[in-house]
Design a protein around this motif. Structure first.
Motif, PDB file in Angstrom:
ATOM      1  N   SER A  35      -1.197   1.755  -8.745  1.00 54.19           N
ATOM      2  CA  SER A  35      -2.387   1.076  -7.857  1.00 54.19           C
ATOM      3  C   SER A  35      -3.054  -0.225  -8.429  1.00 54.19           C
ATOM      4  O   SER A  35      -3.097  -0.230  -9.825  1.00 54.19           O
ATOM      5  CB  SER A  35      -3.326   2.108  -7.790  1.00 54.19           C
ATOM      6  OG  SER A  35      -4.130   2.611  -8.832  1.00 54.19           O
ATOM      7  N   LEU A  60       4.577  -2.375  -5.826  1.00 53.97           N
ATOM      8  CA  LEU A  60       5.685  -1.519  -5.772  1.00 53.97           C
ATOM      9  C   LEU A  60       6.610  -2.287  -6.502  1.00 53.97           C
ATOM     10  O   LEU A  60       7.000  -3.459  -6.502  1.00 53.97           O
ATOM     11  CB  LEU A  60       6.103  -1.418  -4.121  1.00 53.97           C
ATOM     12  CG  LEU A  60       7.585  -0.802  -4.191  1.00 53.97           C
ATOM     13  CD1 LEU A  60       7.398   0.898  -4.715  1.00 53.97           C
ATOM     14  CD2 LEU A  60       8.026  -1.010  -2.814  1.00 53.97           C
ATOM     15  N   PHE A 119       5.314   2.790  -8.332  1.00 58.35           N
ATOM     16  CA  PHE A 119       4.074   2.141  -7.715  1.00 58.35           C
ATOM     17  C   PHE A 119       2.983   2.346  -8.754  1.00 58.35           C
ATOM     18  O   PHE A 119       2.816   3.719  -9.084  1.00 58.35           O
ATOM     19  CB  PHE A 119       4.026   2.867  -6.301  1.00 58.35           C
ATOM     20  CG  PHE A 119       2.529   2.228  -5.787  1.00 58.35           C
ATOM     21  CD1 PHE A 119       2.480   1.288  -4.822  1.00 58.35           C
ATOM     22  CD2 PHE A 119       1.346   3.165  -5.902  1.00 58.35           C
ATOM     23  CE1 PHE A 119       1.333   0.694  -4.558  1.00 58.35           C
ATOM     24  CE2 PHE A 119      -0.005   2.628  -5.313  1.00 58.35           C
ATOM     25  CZ  PHE A 119       0.294   1.398  -4.358  1.00 58.35           C
ATOM     26  N   TYR A 168       0.804  -1.158  -0.068  1.00 63.13           N
ATOM     27  CA  TYR A 168      -0.052  -0.079  -0.174  1.00 63.13           C
ATOM     28  C   TYR A 168       0.809   1.306  -0.044  1.00 63.13           C
ATOM     29  O   TYR A 168       1.788   1.152   0.749  1.00 63.13           O
ATOM     30  CB  TYR A 168      -0.984   0.204   1.340  1.00 63.13           C
ATOM     31  CG  TYR A 168      -1.867  -1.039   1.305  1.00 63.13           C
ATOM     32  CD1 TYR A 168      -3.165  -1.009   0.952  1.00 63.13           C
ATOM     33  CD2 TYR A 168      -1.613  -2.365   1.478  1.00 63.13           C
ATOM     34  CE1 TYR A 168      -4.237  -1.780   0.890  1.00 63.13           C
ATOM     35  CE2 TYR A 168      -2.580  -3.423   1.828  1.00 63.13           C
ATOM     36  CZ  TYR A 168      -3.795  -3.065   1.488  1.00 63.13           C
ATOM     37  OH  TYR A 168      -4.756  -4.083   1.216  1.00 63.13           O
ATOM     38  N   LEU A 169       0.549   2.399  -0.849  1.00 63.84           N
ATOM     39  CA  LEU A 169       1.114   3.558  -0.659  1.00 63.84           C
ATOM     40  C   LEU A 169       0.048   4.369   0.080  1.00 63.84           C
ATOM     41  O   LEU A 169      -0.902   4.537  -0.090  1.00 63.84           O
ATOM     42  CB  LEU A 169       1.323   4.072  -1.906  1.00 63.84           C
ATOM     43  CG  LEU A 169       1.622   5.677  -2.100  1.00 63.84           C
ATOM     44  CD1 LEU A 169       3.114   5.560  -1.565  1.00 63.84           C
ATOM     45  CD2 LEU A 169       1.921   6.104  -3.733  1.00 63.84           C
ATOM     46  N   SER A 170       1.036   5.192   1.234  1.00 63.25           N
ATOM     47  CA  SER A 170       0.090   6.054   2.065  1.00 63.25           C
ATOM     48  C   SER A 170      -0.172   7.335   1.216  1.00 63.25           C
ATOM     49  O   SER A 170       0.803   7.813   0.801  1.00 63.25           O
ATOM     50  CB  SER A 170       0.977   6.432   3.301  1.00 63.25           C
ATOM     51  OG  SER A 170       0.126   7.062   4.139  1.00 63.25           O
ATOM     52  N   THR A 171      -1.466   7.688   1.266  1.00 65.97           N
ATOM     53  CA  THR A 171      -1.660   9.263   0.759  1.00 65.97           C
ATOM     54  C   THR A 171      -2.332   9.762   1.781  1.00 65.97           C
ATOM     55  O   THR A 171      -3.027   9.311   2.486  1.00 65.97           O
ATOM     56  CB  THR A 171      -2.561   8.827  -0.861  1.00 65.97           C
ATOM     57  OG1 THR A 171      -3.591   8.417  -0.402  1.00 65.97           O
ATOM     58  CG2 THR A 171      -1.785   7.871  -1.500  1.00 65.97           C
ATOM     59  N   TYR A 182       6.751   0.045   7.794  1.00 67.83           N
ATOM     60  CA  TYR A 182       6.707   0.761   6.712  1.00 67.83           C
ATOM     61  C   TYR A 182       8.148   1.050   6.129  1.00 67.83           C
ATOM     62  O   TYR A 182       8.933   0.938   6.688  1.00 67.83           O
ATOM     63  CB  TYR A 182       6.050   2.144   7.472  1.00 67.83           C
ATOM     64  CG  TYR A 182       5.106   2.034   8.237  1.00 67.83           C
ATOM     65  CD1 TYR A 182       3.655   2.066   7.680  1.00 67.83           C
ATOM     66  CD2 TYR A 182       5.104   2.293   9.502  1.00 67.83           C
ATOM     67  CE1 TYR A 182       2.590   2.025   8.226  1.00 67.83           C
ATOM     68  CE2 TYR A 182       3.922   2.096  10.526  1.00 67.83           C
ATOM     69  CZ  TYR A 182       2.645   2.133   9.784  1.00 67.83           C
ATOM     70  OH  TYR A 182       1.576   1.868  10.724  1.00 67.83           O
ATOM     71  N   PHE A 188       7.655   9.276   0.395  1.00 67.61           N
ATOM     72  CA  PHE A 188       6.631   8.111   0.167  1.00 67.61           C
ATOM     73  C   PHE A 188       6.713   7.346   1.151  1.00 67.61           C
ATOM     74  O   PHE A 188       7.735   6.634   1.595  1.00 67.61           O
ATOM     75  CB  PHE A 188       7.229   7.661  -1.262  1.00 67.61           C
ATOM     76  CG  PHE A 188       6.933   8.815  -2.219  1.00 67.61           C
ATOM     77  CD1 PHE A 188       6.046   9.114  -3.089  1.00 67.61           C
ATOM     78  CD2 PHE A 188       8.226   9.362  -2.600  1.00 67.61           C
ATOM     79  CE1 PHE A 188       5.814   9.970  -3.956  1.00 67.61           C
ATOM     80  CE2 PHE A 188       8.155  10.401  -3.521  1.00 67.61           C
ATOM     81  CZ  PHE A 188       6.983  10.611  -4.326  1.00 67.61           C
ATOM     82  N   TRP A 189       5.504   6.783   1.626  1.00 68.05           N
ATOM     83  CA  TRP A 189       5.495   5.779   2.675  1.00 68.05           C
ATOM     84  C   TRP A 189       4.594   4.613   2.229  1.00 68.05           C
ATOM     85  O   TRP A 189       3.432   4.671   1.560  1.00 68.05           O
ATOM     86  CB  TRP A 189       4.653   6.221   3.872  1.00 68.05           C
ATOM     87  CG  TRP A 189       5.154   7.321   4.794  1.00 68.05           C
ATOM     88  CD1 TRP A 189       5.435   8.498   4.665  1.00 68.05           C
ATOM     89  CD2 TRP A 189       6.220   7.121   5.903  1.00 68.05           C
ATOM     90  NE1 TRP A 189       6.300   9.238   5.463  1.00 68.05           N
ATOM     91  CE2 TRP A 189       6.805   8.219   6.338  1.00 68.05           C
ATOM     92  CE3 TRP A 189       6.556   5.882   6.547  1.00 68.05           C
ATOM     93  CZ2 TRP A 189       7.617   8.456   7.383  1.00 68.05           C
ATOM     94  CZ3 TRP A 189       7.336   6.106   7.624  1.00 68.05           C
ATOM     95  CH2 TRP A 189       7.963   7.321   8.028  1.00 68.05           C
ATOM     96  N   PHE A 190       5.153   3.172   2.219  1.00 66.63           N
ATOM     97  CA  PHE A 190       4.883   2.188   1.662  1.00 66.63           C
ATOM     98  C   PHE A 190       4.726   1.250   2.866  1.00 66.63           C
ATOM     99  O   PHE A 190       5.326   1.189   3.875  1.00 66.63           O
ATOM    100  CB  PHE A 190       5.913   1.438   0.763  1.00 66.63           C
ATOM    101  CG  PHE A 190       6.079   2.070  -0.538  1.00 66.63           C
ATOM    102  CD1 PHE A 190       5.235   2.453  -1.545  1.00 66.63           C
ATOM    103  CD2 PHE A 190       7.256   3.052  -0.580  1.00 66.63           C
ATOM    104  CE1 PHE A 190       5.315   3.377  -2.776  1.00 66.63           C
ATOM    105  CE2 PHE A 190       7.562   4.134  -1.799  1.00 66.63           C
ATOM    106  CZ  PHE A 190       6.468   4.074  -2.820  1.00 66.63           C
TER     107      PHE A 190
END
Length: 151
Positions: free
Chosen positions: A75, A64, A73, A52-55, A118, A129-131
């Motif tokens: 979706s 990823l 990345f 997941y990518l944090s938005t 993370y 960017f946080w994955f």
């Protein structure tokens, strides 16, 4: 902080099935990467991980991709956007970060729930960017570190 990584299990499973079908349809993960991001000939995919990518709108499920030139990345599902003209478009959420623009990658975990791990990717122009939500967190981090150190 409690992060929910998707609307419902059924919606998550449908997304995973769509993604799997798309990977098969394109002829594998590397071909899918090249098709989605239109990368130059010779760019080598090192690893691909579901995560997941944090938005600001919440976590987005996807893949990823870590190559010898980029961290990218895409979706699983298309997102819906309304244009100023009131037209509605559906498009996947895509991010591509050239390795030469990455300052570093850091490991992090939720202090209240150490199982929530993370990966933070920081660019030279201070974007973060946080994955999260990896099936194999350590493997993904190892490949990001390896790609950054070899660029």
């Amino acid at each position: 902080m409690n992060i929910r990584l998707g609307p419902k299990v059924s919606a998550i499973m449908k997304g995973k099935l769509r993604l799997g079908a798309r990977i098969l349809q394109e002829g594998g993960v590397e071909k899918l990467f090249k098709q989605i991001f239109n990368v130059r000939e010779g760019e080598k995919l090192l690893n691909a991980s579901q995560c997941y990518l944090s938005t600001s709108a919440g976590p987005i499920a996807g893949l990823l991709f870590i190559s010898d030139e980029n961290v990218a990345f895409c979706s699983e599902s298309s997102l819906t956007f309304t244009l100023p003209t009131k037209d509605v478009i559906r498009t996947p959420y895509k991010v591509m970060i050239p390795l030469k623009k990455i300052k570093g990658a850091n490991q992090s975990e939720n202090v209240n729930n150490p199982n929530q791990k993370y990966i933070q990717v920081v660019t030279v122009d201070k974007f973060e960017f946080w994955f999260m939500g990896f099936l194999n967190y350590q493997k993904a981090f190892k490949y990001i570190q390896q790609a950054i150190s070899q660029s």
